[in-house]
Write a protein that holds these residues in place. Sequence first.
Motif, PDB file in Angstrom:
ATOM      1  N   ARG A   8       0.836  -1.191   0.000  1.00 52.67           N
ATOM      2  CA  ARG A   8       0.000   0.000   0.000  1.00 52.67           C
ATOM      3  C   ARG A   8       0.876   1.249   0.000  1.00 52.67           C
ATOM      4  NH1 ARG A   8      -5.039  -1.046   4.219  1.00 52.67           N
ATOM      5  NH2 ARG A   8      -5.819  -2.972   3.225  1.00 52.67           N
ATOM      6  N   VAL A   9       0.567   2.163  -0.903  1.00 55.29           N
ATOM      7  CA  VAL A   9       1.200   3.472  -0.922  1.00 55.29           C
ATOM      8  C   VAL A   9       0.124   4.474  -0.513  1.00 55.29           C
ATOM      9  CG1 VAL A   9       2.449   5.179  -2.287  1.00 55.29           C
ATOM     10  CG2 VAL A   9       2.691   2.732  -2.815  1.00 55.29           C
ATOM     11  N   VAL A  10       0.279   5.076   0.651  1.00 56.54           N
ATOM     12  CA  VAL A  10      -0.769   5.922   1.218  1.00 56.54           C
ATOM     13  C   VAL A  10      -0.436   7.391   0.967  1.00 56.54           C
ATOM     14  CG1 VAL A  10      -2.035   6.542   3.301  1.00 56.54           C
ATOM     15  CG2 VAL A  10      -1.223   4.187   2.987  1.00 56.54           C
ATOM     16  N   LEU A  11      -1.385   8.085   0.354  1.00 55.91           N
ATOM     17  CA  LEU A  11      -1.235   9.503   0.041  1.00 55.91           C
ATOM     18  C   LEU A  11      -2.207  10.309   0.891  1.00 55.91           C
ATOM     19  CD1 LEU A  11      -1.348   9.200  -3.860  1.00 55.91           C
ATOM     20  CD2 LEU A  11       0.686   9.150  -2.406  1.00 55.91           C
ATOM     21  N   SER A  12      -1.749  11.423   1.426  1.00 56.59           N
ATOM     22  CA  SER A  12      -2.630  12.302   2.202  1.00 56.59           C
ATOM     23  C   SER A  12      -2.345  13.744   1.822  1.00 56.59           C
ATOM     24  CB  SER A  12      -2.406  12.118   3.705  1.00 56.59           C
ATOM     25  OG  SER A  12      -2.808  10.827   4.123  1.00 56.59           O
ATOM     26  N   GLY A  13      -3.421  14.507   1.619  1.00 55.70           N
ATOM     27  CA  GLY A  13      -3.260  15.916   1.301  1.00 55.70           C
ATOM     28  C   GLY A  13      -3.649  16.238  -0.123  1.00 55.70           C
ATOM     29  N   ARG A  14      -3.316  17.446  -0.536  1.00 53.55           N
ATOM     30  CA  ARG A  14      -3.647  17.952  -1.861  1.00 53.55           C
ATOM     31  C   ARG A  14      -2.368  18.096  -2.662  1.00 53.55           C
ATOM     32  NH1 ARG A  14      -8.231  20.316  -3.662  1.00 53.55           N
ATOM     33  NH2 ARG A  14      -8.089  21.599  -5.541  1.00 53.55           N
ATOM     34  N   PHE A  15      -2.328  17.488  -3.829  1.00 54.50           N
ATOM     35  CA  PHE A  15      -1.129  17.477  -4.649  1.00 54.50           C
ATOM     36  C   PHE A  15      -1.390  18.246  -5.946  1.00 54.50           C
ATOM     37  CE2 PHE A  15      -1.182  13.714  -2.017  1.00 54.50           C
ATOM     38  CZ  PHE A  15       0.105  13.651  -1.503  1.00 54.50           C
ATOM     39  N   TYR A  16      -0.723  19.375  -6.123  1.00 52.43           N
ATOM     40  CA  TYR A  16      -0.813  20.118  -7.376  1.00 52.43           C
ATOM     41  C   TYR A  16       0.305  19.638  -8.299  1.00 52.43           C
ATOM     42  CZ  TYR A  16      -0.141  23.627 -10.888  1.00 52.43           C
ATOM     43  OH  TYR A  16       0.033  24.241 -12.105  1.00 52.43           O
ATOM     44  N   LEU A  17      -0.064  19.196  -9.496  1.00 56.89           N
ATOM     45  CA  LEU A  17       0.911  18.636 -10.418  1.00 56.89           C
ATOM     46  C   LEU A  17       1.329  19.651 -11.469  1.00 56.89           C
ATOM     47  CD1 LEU A  17      -0.425  15.024 -11.116  1.00 56.89           C
ATOM     48  CD2 LEU A  17       1.054  15.846  -9.287  1.00 56.89           C
ATOM     49  N   SER A  18       2.626  19.728 -11.707  1.00 61.51           N
ATOM     50  CA  SER A  18       3.150  20.508 -12.816  1.00 61.51           C
ATOM     51  C   SER A  18       3.669  19.595 -13.917  1.00 61.51           C
ATOM     52  CB  SER A  18       4.277  21.435 -12.335  1.00 61.51           C
ATOM     53  OG  SER A  18       5.298  20.680 -11.711  1.00 61.51           O
ATOM     54  N   GLU A  19       3.615  18.278 -13.676  1.00 57.67           N
ATOM     55  CA  GLU A  19       3.900  17.283 -14.700  1.00 57.67           C
ATOM     56  C   GLU A  19       3.126  16.021 -14.355  1.00 57.67           C
ATOM     57  OE1 GLU A  19       8.038  15.229 -13.250  1.00 57.67           O
ATOM     58  OE2 GLU A  19       8.198  17.200 -14.204  1.00 57.67           O
ATOM     59  N   SER A  20       2.925  15.163 -15.338  1.00 55.44           N
ATOM     60  CA  SER A  20       2.124  13.958 -15.117  1.00 55.44           C
ATOM     61  C   SER A  20       2.799  13.031 -14.115  1.00 55.44           C
ATOM     62  CB  SER A  20       1.920  13.211 -16.436  1.00 55.44           C
ATOM     63  OG  SER A  20       1.227  13.990 -17.375  1.00 55.44           O
ATOM     64  N   PHE A  21       1.973  12.398 -13.273  1.00 57.56           N
ATOM     65  CA  PHE A  21       2.467  11.325 -12.411  1.00 57.56           C
ATOM     66  C   PHE A  21       2.398  10.034 -13.217  1.00 57.56           C
ATOM     67  CE2 PHE A  21       2.134   7.988  -9.252  1.00 57.56           C
ATOM     68  CZ  PHE A  21       3.152   8.336  -8.376  1.00 57.56           C
ATOM     69  N   VAL A  22       3.524   9.341 -13.354  1.00 57.64           N
ATOM     70  CA  VAL A  22       3.629   8.224 -14.291  1.00 57.64           C
ATOM     71  C   VAL A  22       4.048   6.945 -13.581  1.00 57.64           C
ATOM     72  CG1 VAL A  22       4.797   7.370 -16.362  1.00 57.64           C
ATOM     73  CG2 VAL A  22       4.247   9.814 -16.155  1.00 57.64           C
ATOM     74  N   LEU A  23       3.320   5.864 -13.862  1.00 55.48           N
ATOM     75  CA  LEU A  23       3.735   4.520 -13.468  1.00 55.48           C
ATOM     76  C   LEU A  23       4.061   3.729 -14.727  1.00 55.48           C
ATOM     77  CD1 LEU A  23       1.096   3.553 -10.719  1.00 55.48           C
ATOM     78  CD2 LEU A  23       3.365   4.564 -10.408  1.00 55.48           C
ATOM     79  N   GLU A  24       5.166   2.944 -14.684  1.00 55.60           N
ATOM     80  CA  GLU A  24       5.574   2.151 -15.827  1.00 55.60           C
ATOM     81  C   GLU A  24       5.572   0.673 -15.455  1.00 55.60           C
ATOM     82  OE1 GLU A  24       9.309   4.149 -16.521  1.00 55.60           O
ATOM     83  OE2 GLU A  24       8.400   5.459 -18.032  1.00 55.60           O
ATOM     84  N   LYS A  25       5.951  -0.172 -16.408  1.00 57.14           N
ATOM     85  CA  LYS A  25       5.861  -1.626 -16.191  1.00 57.14           C
ATOM     86  C   LYS A  25       6.589  -2.071 -14.930  1.00 57.14           C
ATOM     87  CE  LYS A  25       3.247  -3.490 -19.321  1.00 57.14           C
ATOM     88  NZ  LYS A  25       1.980  -4.152 -18.891  1.00 57.14           N
ATOM     89  N   GLN A  26       7.731  -1.459 -14.634  1.00 54.32           N
ATOM     90  CA  GLN A  26       8.478  -1.855 -13.438  1.00 54.32           C
ATOM     91  C   GLN A  26       7.754  -1.464 -12.149  1.00 54.32           C
ATOM     92  OE1 GLN A  26       9.572   0.331 -15.728  1.00 54.32           O
ATOM     93  NE2 GLN A  26      10.699   2.060 -14.838  1.00 54.32           N
ATOM     94  N   ASP A  27       6.689  -0.668 -12.272  1.00 53.67           N
ATOM     95  CA  ASP A  27       5.902  -0.289 -11.097  1.00 53.67           C
ATOM     96  C   ASP A  27       4.708  -1.204 -10.884  1.00 53.67           C
ATOM     97  OD1 ASP A  27       7.472   2.115 -10.602  1.00 53.67           O
ATOM     98  OD2 ASP A  27       6.545   2.902 -12.419  1.00 53.67           O
ATOM     99  N   SER A  28       4.640  -2.314 -11.641  1.00 56.48           N
ATOM    100  CA  SER A  28       3.530  -3.251 -11.523  1.00 56.48           C
ATOM    101  C   SER A  28       3.603  -4.044 -10.229  1.00 56.48           C
ATOM    102  CB  SER A  28       3.540  -4.244 -12.697  1.00 56.48           C
ATOM    103  OG  SER A  28       3.368  -3.599 -13.931  1.00 56.48           O
ATOM    104  N   GLY A  29       2.436  -4.495  -9.778  1.00 52.44           N
ATOM    105  CA  GLY A  29       2.394  -5.506  -8.738  1.00 52.44           C
ATOM    106  C   GLY A  29       2.419  -6.883  -9.377  1.00 52.44           C
ATOM    107  N   THR A  30       2.012  -7.880  -8.615  1.00 49.74           N
ATOM    108  CA  THR A  30       1.901  -9.242  -9.128  1.00 49.74           C
ATOM    109  C   THR A  30       0.557  -9.809  -8.712  1.00 49.74           C
ATOM    110  OG1 THR A  30       2.864 -10.263  -7.146  1.00 49.74           O
ATOM    111  CG2 THR A  30       4.394  -9.554  -8.885  1.00 49.74           C
ATOM    112  N   ASP A  31       0.238 -10.973  -9.232  1.00 46.67           N
ATOM    113  CA  ASP A  31      -1.026 -11.618  -8.886  1.00 46.67           C
ATOM    114  C   ASP A  31      -1.118 -11.862  -7.382  1.00 46.67           C
ATOM    115  OD1 ASP A  31      -3.453 -12.851  -9.050  1.00 46.67           O
ATOM    116  OD2 ASP A  31      -2.710 -14.723  -9.905  1.00 46.67           O
ATOM    117  N   GLY A  32      -0.012 -12.227  -6.781  1.00 49.22           N
ATOM    118  CA  GLY A  32      -0.014 -12.504  -5.343  1.00 49.22           C
ATOM    119  C   GLY A  32       0.245 -11.291  -4.486  1.00 49.22           C
ATOM    120  N   CYS A  33       0.661 -10.195  -5.107  1.00 53.90           N
ATOM    121  CA  CYS A  33       0.998  -8.990  -4.337  1.00 53.90           C
ATOM    122  C   CYS A  33       0.709  -7.734  -5.161  1.00 53.90           C
ATOM    123  CB  CYS A  33       2.470  -9.024  -3.920  1.00 53.90           C
ATOM    124  SG  CYS A  33       2.963  -7.645  -2.851  1.00 53.90           S
TER     125      CYS A  33
END
Length: 375
Positions: A8-33
């Motif tokens: 779990r990655v827990v985020l709290s608060g308000r986030f103003y973005l000046s660029e896109s938040f990006v997840l790529e293949k290496q940021d994947s989970g797995t079937d068991g996790c």
Amino acid sequence: NTEYTQIRVVLSGRFYLSESFVLEKQDSGTDGCPIIWMGGETGAVITGAVEIPRSAFTSVTDDPFAQHFNVEIRDKILTADLKKFGADTSSVSFGEYTPGKILSMNSLFCDDTRLELARYPDNEFASIINPINIGGNDWTIGYSPEHNARIGTWDEADTVYSFAYPAVLWGADFGRIKSFDIANSSFDITTYDSRAAADNMPFYWYNVPEELTVPGEYYITEDAVVYYYPLTDDDWTLTYPVFRSCLFTADADFITLKNISFEDCADCAFKINGDSVTVDSCSVRRSCGFETASISGSRLTVKDSEFCSMAFRGLTVKSGDANTLTDSGSVITNNYFHDFSQSRSTYCSALDISGCGITVSHNEFAYSNHQALSL
């Protein structure tokens, strides 16, 4: 690590973005996790907008630009410089087309109310008269001479746009007017609709400072200064999206977004491609791009979420293969889609699905002009 059943990655608060938040293949989970990106106890808001409080606005009394406004309501008009809040001139859009993309002309909000650029006529349309194609997408459009008295007062005529249904009542078109010819009750414009304009089709002009006459209207200069006729005398905060790209993009598998709010996206709230992806208890509000959010892959779930205040289309889901009848295993359930297709009245559905075997159940659709669901 095989000892974990989820991360779990827990985020709290308000986030103003000046660029896109990006997840790529290496940021994947797995079937068991699987990996869960989630809002904490106080919630998480991801936004591309600046906030302009009531206290930041001043009277136009000493502003030379105030000469554009009707003297009878001039004392009601307030102004603020958006550049002081992080906006810049490149973020000012009055409705524009780019390849594969449309940005809403109405991008300023008071709470969840989408405000409207100063327009004429108010709450109705003028009619096209004797349209003449002068080459390519360039047209000379005629109108009734009764409008000339108003047009003759427009000092900023070279910044006026039109919104029209030039050929058919289900095909909208934006365009910036090149010039007016009041003597002949016509204007020249470059359109984006490839169909020929026709007599008696409806249109109106917008982005006209002299037409800032109705509460809830606004005008923004190309230098990012806003003039606003407040909807109410109560305290209020305006939001304006200045980040012009997608807030969140992912090309990853076995991820979940949970309890996250995406707000004020000029382009798209999220764009996800992956398998075993879940969007759970999220909200997307005040979108201005042609597509509010999209998700593609197999075994997708979108549930218990809210999509609202959308300029054009809502959520696009692509899952499974209709040619091979490959079942997607995807479910769209118990979501609330409302107040969509606000900047174009037709063919901007709240939910657009394609593929094979997608289950759509127990969703509510409300408050729009046209279709709720596209298959």
